[in-house]
Design a protein around this motif. Structure first.
Motif, PDB file in Angstrom:
ATOM      1  N   THR A  24     102.476-104.846  81.710  1.00 34.31           N
ATOM      2  CA  THR A  24     103.182-104.344  82.877  1.00 34.31           C
ATOM      3  C   THR A  24     102.130-105.057  84.071  1.00 34.31           C
ATOM      4  O   THR A  24     102.641-105.122  85.126  1.00 34.31           O
ATOM      5  N   ILE A  53     104.739-111.079  76.944  1.00 31.58           N
ATOM      6  CA  ILE A  53     105.600-110.343  76.147  1.00 31.58           C
ATOM      7  C   ILE A  53     105.132-109.106  76.800  1.00 31.58           C
ATOM      8  O   ILE A  53     104.238-108.918  77.479  1.00 31.58           O
ATOM      9  N   LYS A  86     104.514-104.100  73.375  1.00 37.53           N
ATOM     10  CA  LYS A  86     105.330-103.262  72.256  1.00 37.53           C
ATOM     11  C   LYS A  86     105.749-104.235  71.166  1.00 37.53           C
ATOM     12  O   LYS A  86     105.786-103.776  69.806  1.00 37.53           O
ATOM     13  N   THR A 133      99.707-102.047  78.205  1.00 37.73           N
ATOM     14  CA  THR A 133      98.878-101.015  78.037  1.00 37.73           C
ATOM     15  C   THR A 133      99.360-100.565  76.623  1.00 37.73           C
ATOM     16  O   THR A 133      98.314 -99.801  75.933  1.00 37.73           O
TER      17      THR A 133
HETATM   18  C1  SIN Z   1     103.350-103.459  77.880  1.00 36.36           C
HETATM   19  O1  SIN Z   1     102.684-102.604  77.054  1.00 36.36           O
HETATM   20  O2  SIN Z   1     103.309-104.634  77.698  1.00 36.36           O
HETATM   21  C2  SIN Z   1     104.123-102.412  78.704  1.00 36.36           C
HETATM   22  C3  SIN Z   1     103.439-101.309  79.109  1.00 36.36           C
HETATM   23  C4  SIN Z   1     102.199-101.534  79.833  1.00 36.36           C
HETATM   24  O3  SIN Z   1     101.888-102.534  80.207  1.00 36.36           O
HETATM   25  O4  SIN Z   1     101.948-100.434  80.604  1.00 36.36           O
END
Ligand code: SIN
Length: 330
Positions: free
Chosen positions: A17, A62, A65, A97
């Motif tokens: 993100t 990417i 996930k 995350t």
């Molecule tokens: C991810 O983990 O790539 C998408 C979600 C995020 O980074 O908060």
């Protein structure tokens, strides 16, 4: 300002993100992760120029996930190459995350350097009002450039806090203070250029770890215990040739009788079984809520199921026989 004396930090981007893009700045959920390149992420943080000299690489783009063991191997290998160079003082990895805690723990156990390695991420895409990525990135580079961060293993800098890779976990689906270290608390903080550690990391990691990344990862899966669970998933995994199963048990790693019988049968087929908990904090005691001696299982201690899976993969890949030892030590 003479910048030639600043530390040289490698920023390795993998997506997430923090590199997310939405069509509308008010959107913090409907966006695509991992599309903005590392150069653009760095351009959004001019203050980096007074903290470090940056060497940037795009390792992947990417949504985390979709993290894979092959990408873990590539990332850990590249980090080791960079940190072996005399002109690189630390590494920052930008990551999603969602699986950040797994990648961080994997690197914590496999990177062969005492130089700082710091992961960071964001809960809001780069295009959002009040995007949290730019400050998280600045703070992560600030930590990586700090001499105090050396020798502490892999760190996570997020929302002004510094966490150990071993302890940190994502605890919110939307809040910008999404990460916690439930049993141990933060290692320290980073704010306005100041890095302060309040405790140290006692378990072995990086140069003191016996593990290395593998190109041949054993199949290790996670199953959960819950009301009315059946043995179908465990039996299917055993039939598929799984090498290890982590059970996300109830409470102190207890499990439904049907699942326990299936796991006992899995052990008799040579499958390594580790008991963790789905609770989110606390520890799983050996021979506590289940008799590990009788079941032939291992207790995960304070590792959550996802981190227990990382350690089990590494242990099986390196032929560890006494699995309880590594869960007690790492
Ligand atoms: C991810 O983990 O790539 C998408 C979600 C995020 O980074 O908060």
């Amino acid at each position: 300002m003479n910048t030639s004396s600043l530390p040289r930090i490698a920023v390795l981007a993998t997506g997430g993100t923090i590199a997310g893009q939405a069509g509308d700045a008010s959107k913090t959920a409907g966006y695509k992760a991992g599309v903005v390149g590392v150069d653009k992420l760095l351009d959004a943080v001019p203050a980096l120029d007074s903290v470090a000299r940056i060497h940037a690489e795009q390792i992947a783009s990417i949504d985390s996930k979709d993290m894979s063991a092959a990408l873990w191997t590539a990332l850990a290998t590249r980090i080791d190459e960079l940190l072996a160079q005399g002109d690189i003082d630390g590494v920052v990895v930008t990551h999603g995350t969602d699986t950040l805690e797994e990648t961080a723990y994997l690197l914590h156990l496999t990177v062969k350097s005492a130089k700082p390695v710091v992961l960071t991420a964001a809960m809001r895409p780069s295009t959002a009002l009040s995007a949290d990525g730019p400050l998280n990135l600045l703070n992560a580079v600030t930590v990586a450039a700090s001499k105090d961060a050396a020798g502490k293993g892999v760190l996570v800098a997020f929302n002004n806090q510094i966490h150990s890779a071993r302890d940190v976990t994502k605890t919110s689906t939307y809040a910008v203070d999404a990460f916690r270290s439930p049993e141990t608390g933060v290692l320290g903080f980073v704010q306005d250029g100041r890095v302060e550690f309040q405790r140290t990391v006692v378990r072995p990691h990086t140069v003191a770890s016996e593990f290395s990344v593998s190109s041949q990862w054993p199949m290790v899966e996670i199953v959960a215990s819950y009301a009315d669970v059946s043995r179908v998933a465990v039996d299917a995994l055993v039939a598929a040739g799984v090498r290890g199963i982590v059970v996300a048990g109830t409470g102190n790693g207890s499990m439904h009788a049907a699942l326990m019988q299936a796991l006992a049968d899995a052990v008799s087929h040579g499958v390594a079984v580790v008991r963790a908990s789905r609770v989110g904090s606390g520890h799983v005691m050996r021979n506590g809520a289940a008799n590990d001696d009788a079941l032939g299982s291992v207790s995960a201690g304070t590792l959550n199921p996802y981190k227990a899976r990382v350690l089990l993969m590494l242990a099986l890949a390196s032929g560890v026989e006494d699995l309880q030892r590594v869960f007690d030590v790492y």
